[in-house]
Enzyme design. Structure first.
Site, PDB file in Angstrom:
ATOM      1  N   SER A   1       2.464  26.456  -1.666  1.00  9.89           N
ATOM      2  CA  SER A   1       2.938  28.068  -2.534  1.00  9.89           C
ATOM      3  C   SER A   1       4.064  27.634  -3.046  1.00  9.89           C
ATOM      4  O   SER A   1       4.059  27.144  -3.743  1.00  9.89           O
ATOM      5  CB  SER A   1       3.225  29.391  -0.849  1.00  9.89           C
TER       6      SER A   1
ATOM      7  N   LYS B   1      -3.780  34.287   2.542  1.00 12.10           N
ATOM      8  CA  LYS B   1      -2.449  34.341   3.100  1.00 12.10           C
ATOM      9  C   LYS B   1      -2.897  34.979   4.168  1.00 12.10           C
ATOM     10  O   LYS B   1      -1.354  36.114   4.265  1.00 12.10           O
ATOM     11  CB  LYS B   1      -1.983  35.207   2.355  1.00 12.10           C
TER      12      LYS B   1
END
Length: 585
Positions: free
Chosen positions: A384, A188
């Site tokens: 995402s 991330k």
């Protein structure tokens, strides 16, 4: 005072009259003037320049005033592709000229458009291309042409793909502006620039894999169109062997080195236009508008709803470039309750955004698919939060160069305590309970607060992975192993089970019809946005936004940097967002 009051009332009255008169004139002109369909002359050539096209869907609005006062034609890429499909059987159209095309469309959109042009060529009509210069992305589209021209003083950019990331760790220490980061997922890396001064191995691994996968898609298509082996294309890119017009022609990337007048004369000759007469041209925007206004109405009772989800995911109503909870949930509900709608295609082009809004849209899809099938078509991005709202569909389509995955979440909290201390500012809090104070950017982050926030991030990550596991019929462990915020290309996502099939929007529509067991159908576009009077005024040509003014003054790339900072400032709550801002060049 009475005299002054009368004067003010008179001035206001005159002002209101002028405003009403102005709007009345425009409204009457819009109602009675209208946009007449452009006449398509015989032996015409469509000039393809997509500079004004940015999105798959241009949007429509519940309030007709917004449409009346809009300065845009309301044409999306989907409309353009449909027009190219119609041009295949239009006897008045002899070919398509890709002329100095400069576009902000993404590679997956170019893939869809390229497929439409390839199909057009198979109808026996020509596609020619001319440009003063070709960027790498522009060449990818133009390489589909039968004949490619390049200006003698121009150049062709063909060198492979790259991505650049800026890091701000030292800047934070020097400025006193610190970003507190709370995340889950080793990949991330949206927040990595605030934590490090260089790219982590995990981030470099995923970016390299992504770029190589997308490059393979691009070069495979070019190889087929230009009949150049893939190893040769990589050799050309690696050695910059097409950097001049002469070198590009020698490598068979282009066909003719000539000025634009020579290009047009060649088209005249192909159309057998003699003398000083010019050949008939029509812009792709005009031809698309003509196709929209003159196309025969589809009388099929059954419908497939196409719901477009474009942009970052945020709360509120949303718009053409923002996926809002209001417009998305309303569209799903309307399509679900409409008895004529037999299936729904959700077209996603989003890097993600608010985790909460993503979950609310996911829930609406979960309710909807119990009533009728939902098929997802991924555009440039479905990453995402963009993947969050896709994962529970009956079937998922992606282009091979779609950017997807990024199953992970993070939170970013700006903290100005070091800067405040440098300026001699001290902040103290008074509270009734141990945890009663809200987060303050002017107070050092409390470790308990950080722990509670991390707990929230972990909870959302677990929920996200669980939704994906249930939607894709995988175990939690299987999803977790390919999650951690890692980004995948569409072709990679197919191999690991995140998508079902490689294909574009039309493929997804065909699959939706198949699942719904219908053969003849029409399509209905959603959302229909609800806009306010202030939104209406902002669309007027003379009401240039400050953003548009700044972009014009400082340039596109500098404006993009400002936008990145603004997006970070606007992000509230936990984010399910693409791990890095990728601008593939």
């Amino acid at each position: 005072m009475k005299f002054l009051g009368n004067v003010i009332a008179t001035v206001i009255g005159i002002f209101v009259f002028i405003i009403l008169f102005f709007f009345g004139v425009i409204l009457i002109g819009a109602i009675f003037g209208g946009d007449d369909a452009v006449s398509v002359k015989s032996d015409s050539v469509i000039e393809l320049n997509l500079k004004q096209i940015q999105n798959d869907y241009a949007g429509k609005y519940k309030d007709p005033w917004v449409t009346v006062f809009s300065d845009k034609k309301g044409i999306g890429l989907t409309d353009v592709i449909n027009a190219i499909e119609a041009a295949k059987t239009d006897d008045n159209i002899k070919g398509i000229s890709i002329l100095n095309d400069e576009s902000s469309l993404g590679l997956a959109q170019y893939k869809d458009l390229r497929n439409a042009l390839e199909s057009f060529k198979k109808s026996g009509k020509f596609v020619w291309a001319y440009a003063n210069t070709y960027s790498q992305k522009e060449y990818y589209l133009n390489s589909v042409a039968n004949t490619i021209y390049l200006n003698p003083a121009g150049d062709l950019d063909f060198k492979g793909l790259s991505s650049e990331v800026m890091f701000f760790k030292d800047f934070q220490e020097k400025s006193g502006i610190h970003m507190e980061v709370i995340r889950h997922g080793k990949y991330k890396s949206a927040v990595e620039p605030f934590l490090e001064n260089k790219m982590s191995d995990a981030n470099r691994e995923q970016v390299t894999a992504l770029l190589n996968s997308i490059w393979t898609t691009v070069t495979t298509d070019i190889s087929k169109s230009r009949n150049i082996p893939l190893p040769k294309l990589n050799e050309i890119a690696n050695g910059l062997l097409a950097r001049t017009p002469e070198m590009a022609k020698a490598q068979n990337l282009i066909d003719v080195i000539a000025y634009e007048d020579v290009y047009h004369n060649a088209i005249k000759k192909a159309l057998k236009v003699t003398g000083d007469d010019d050949y008939n041209k029509i812009s792709i925007l005009d031809y698309t508008q003509n196709n929209i206004t003159t196309a025969l109405t589809n009388t099929a009772t059954d419908q497939i709803a196409i719901i477009y989800a474009q942009g970052e995911i945020q709360g509120g109503e949303g718009d053409v470039t923002v996926i809002g909870e209001g417009s998305m949930r309303r569209s799903l509900q309307e399509a679900r309750k409409n008895e004529d709608v037999k299936a729904i295609v959700l077209r996603i082009d989003s890097p993600g955004g608010s985790a909460l809004t993503s979950d609310l849209i996911w829930r609406e899809i979960e309710i909807t698919k119990k009533v009728k099938p939902v098929v997802v078509s991924m555009g440039n991005y479905a990453a995402s939060g963009g993947y969050y709202i896709a994962c529970n569909a009956n079937k998922i389509f992606a282009e091979s160069n779609t950017i997807t995955g990024s199953i992970g979440v993070f939170g970013v909290l700006p903290n100005f305590t070091p800067l405040a201390h440098k300026l001699g500012i001290n902040t103290e809090q008074v509270k009734t309970h141990e945890n009663s104070a809200n987060y303050s950017p002017f107070v050092p982050v409390d470790e308990k607060f950080k722990a509670f926030t991390l707990e929230g991030v972990e909870h959302i990550y677990k929920t996200f992975v669980t939704h994906v596991a249930e939607g894709r019929k995988m175990t939690f462990a299987q999803v977790d192993s390919i999650a951690q915020g890692r980004v995948w290309s569409g072709s990679e996502a197919l191999k690991i089970g995140l998508v079902d099939q490689i294909g574009g929007l039309n493929d997804a529509i065909a699959e939706a019809a198949k699942i719904a067991k219908i053969k003849t159908y029409s399509t209905q576009n959603y959302p229909e946005y609800q806009k306010t009077f202030n939104d209406l005024l902002s669309n007027l040509p003379f009401a240039q936004s400050k953003e548009a003014f700044i972009k014009e003054e400082i340039g596109e790339e500098n404006y993009m940097l400002i936008e990145q900072v603004k997006r970070l400032q606007k992000q509230k709550g936990v984010q399910a967002m693409l791990p890095f801002g990728i601008n593939i060049k």
